[in-house]
Design a protein around this motif. Structure first.
Motif, PDB file in Angstrom:
ATOM      1  N   ASP A 303      22.743 -57.690  24.216  1.00 23.83           N
ATOM      2  CA  ASP A 303      24.106 -58.207  24.021  1.00 23.83           C
ATOM      3  C   ASP A 303      24.469 -58.273  22.543  1.00 23.83           C
ATOM      4  O   ASP A 303      25.602 -57.989  22.152  1.00 23.83           O
ATOM      5  N   VAL A 306      25.456 -54.780  21.411  1.00 26.30           N
ATOM      6  CA  VAL A 306      26.779 -54.411  21.921  1.00 26.30           C
ATOM      7  C   VAL A 306      27.873 -55.124  21.131  1.00 26.30           C
ATOM      8  O   VAL A 306      28.875 -54.517  20.714  1.00 26.30           O
ATOM      9  N   ASN A 307      27.698 -56.422  20.882  1.00 25.89           N
ATOM     10  CA  ASN A 307      28.709 -57.210  20.169  1.00 25.89           C
ATOM     11  C   ASN A 307      28.885 -56.749  18.729  1.00 25.89           C
ATOM     12  O   ASN A 307      29.934 -57.000  18.111  1.00 25.89           O
ATOM     13  N   ASN A 309      28.593 -53.502  17.833  1.00 25.77           N
ATOM     14  CA  ASN A 309      28.891 -52.068  17.894  1.00 25.77           C
ATOM     15  C   ASN A 309      27.697 -51.205  17.476  1.00 25.77           C
ATOM     16  O   ASN A 309      27.849 -50.198  16.782  1.00 25.77           O
ATOM     17  N   LYS A 311      24.210 -49.048  18.765  1.00 27.13           N
ATOM     18  CA  LYS A 311      23.647 -48.357  19.927  1.00 27.13           C
ATOM     19  C   LYS A 311      22.120 -48.410  19.866  1.00 27.13           C
ATOM     20  O   LYS A 311      21.526 -48.000  18.877  1.00 27.13           O
TER      21      LYS A 311
END
Length: 347
Positions: A303, A306-307, A309, A311
Motif C-alpha cells: 500500500d 501504491v500511495n 506511485n 512500482k
C-alpha cells in the motif's frame, strides 16, 4: 530413571579485571552431545568465559561446573576432561608435529602403551598424517591451527572448547574442520566460539549470543528468531523514483531498521530493510481503516508503494538468519546505551 546432568553449567558468572566488568551475571548450560555456538563482538566476554571454564581464570562471583565438577575447587580435574583450542594457539615452533603431540600426550598423562595410537588418531582426524615429521615453524597458519586442534582432541576428552578454530584456514580446510567438529559433536559436548556466523548455522545445535559481558539471547537459532517480535527482512526492487527519494519516502512507514537503498545496474532501485510486523500494524492500522487486526507487513508495504506511485517489480520476505539476529541484538544494545548516555548528558 537417572537424570542426566548438563555437561557444562554456569550460574550467575561474573568476572572483574580491576574496575572492568568483563562478564556480568551470565548463566547457561550445555548438554551432552551438543554443539554450542558462542557468539559476540570483540570484547564481549567470550574468551573470558572460556578461560574460566578451562580453569585458566577463576570467576569473581558465580559458579561454573564441568561434568559436575567445580572449576574453582578442582581445576586440574577440569583440564583432564576438556580439550581446549585457544584463539592464539601456543605451539613450540622448533618441534616437529610428532614431537609436539608426544609432549602434549605426556602432559595429559596418556599411558605410553596408548600414546602412539592416540597420536595417530588425532593426526588422521586433523589431516596431518603426512606432516608429522615437519617442524611446526615450516607449517602454514592453517596447518598450525590443525596441529592445535590435534592437541585438543589428543586425550579424547568428553568436552571440547574451541576458540575460533577455523582462523587462517582456506575454504577447503574450513569445510574439513567443520565436518570434523560436527562429527565430534555427535559424541562430545562442544563449545565453539567463532566470528563466522555461517559456521554456527552449519554446525551448532544451540546458540548463545553475548554482548558487553551479558547474554543477549540463547536457544536454538529458530527459537531466537521467533522471539524477536515476528520481524522479517524484506528485499524489494522498485521502479518510479531514484534511491534518495525512495529512502526518504521509507521514513513514512517508520519502525524499520537496517535500511539499505541502492540503484542497480539497470536503473531500478534495490531496497532492503528489517520490519517488525506488530510495530507496522499498530502504526498503520488507522490509515488502513481495516477492522482486521492481522494486516501483514507485506500488505502495508505494498500500500505504501501504491500511495507513493512506486512500482514493486520484486518483493521477497526472508526469515532472520543468524547473521541478522547477531547484528540486530548487538546493534540495538549499543544504540540503547548511546541513547541513555545522551539523555543523561541532557539532564
Amino acid at each position: 530413571m537417572s537424570v542426566q546432568l548438563p555437561k557444562i553449567e554456569v550460574k550467575n558468572l561474573s568476572k572483574l579485571y580491576g574496575n572492568v566488568q568483563a562478564v556480568n551475571d551470565v548463566s547457561f548450560s550445555v548438554g551432552d552431545q551438543q554443539v554450542l555456538g558462542f557468539l559476540g563482538p570483540n570484547g564481549a566476554g567470550k574468551t573470558t568465559v572460556m578461560k574460566i571454564l578451562t580453569g585458566f581464570h577463576f570467576p569473581s562471583s558465580g559458579t561454573a561446573f564441568v561434568d559436575g565438577i567445580s572449576v574453582e575447587e578442582e581445576p586440574l580435574e577440569i583440564k583432564r576432561r576438556i580439550g581446549y583450542l585457544p584463539e592464539n594457539v601456543p605451539l613450540y615452533a622448533d618441534l616437529t608435529v610428532d614431537e609436539y603431540l608426544n609432549f602434549a600426550a605426556d602432559a595429559h598423562f596418556i599411558p605410553k602403551e596408548k600414546r602412539s595410537e592416540a597420536i595417530d588418531a588425532s593426526l588422521e582426524a586433523c589431516g596431518l598424517t603426512s606432516f608429522r615429521s615437519r617442524k611446526i615453524e615450516t607449517l602454514s597458519k592453517g596447518y598450525r591451527q590443525r596441529t592445535g586442534l590435534a592437541q585438543a582432541i589428543l586425550h579424547d576428552p568428553p568436552i571440547l572448547i574451541l576458540d575460533e578454530p577455523t582462523t587462517g584456514l582456506d575454504p577447503n580446510q574450513i569445510i574439513e574442520i567443520r565436518s570434523l567438529i560436527k562429527e565430534l559433536g555427535k559424541r562430545k559436548t562442544v563449545i565453539l566460539s567463532t566470528h563466522i556466523l555461517q559456521e554456527v548455522e552449519a554446525i551448532c545445535t544451540q546458540v548463545l549470543i553475548i554482548n558487553d559481558g551479558q547474554i543477549a539471547a540463547q536457544g536454538k537459532p529458530e527459537e531466537i528468531a521467533g522471539s524477536m517480535k515476528g520481524g522479517n527482512n524484506w528485499e524489494l526492487v522498485i521502479k518510479g523514483a531514484d534511491a534518495d527519494t525512495i529512502r526518504g519516502k521509507l521514513q513514512s512507514i517508520g519502525n524499520l531498521s537496517n535500511i539499505l537503498v541502492e540503484t542497480t545496474g539497470n536503473g531500478f532501485v534495490s531496497v532492503h530493510f528489517f520490519a517488525q510486523e506488530t510495530s507496522l500494524q499498530k502504526q498503520n492500522m488507522q490509515e488502513a481503516q481495516s477492522e482486521n487486526n492481522d494486516v501483514s507487513a507485506g500488505e502495508l508495504i505494498f500500500d505504501w508503494a501504491v500511495n507513493n506511485n512506486l512500482k514493486i517489480l520484486e518483493m521477497n520476505r526472508k526469515k532472520l538468519s543468524i547473521e541478522d539476529i547477531f547484528v540486530k541484538l548487538t546493534s540495538e544494545r549499543l544504540m540503547d546505551e548511546r541513547e541513555k548516555k545522551l539523555q543523561g548528558e541532557n539532564k
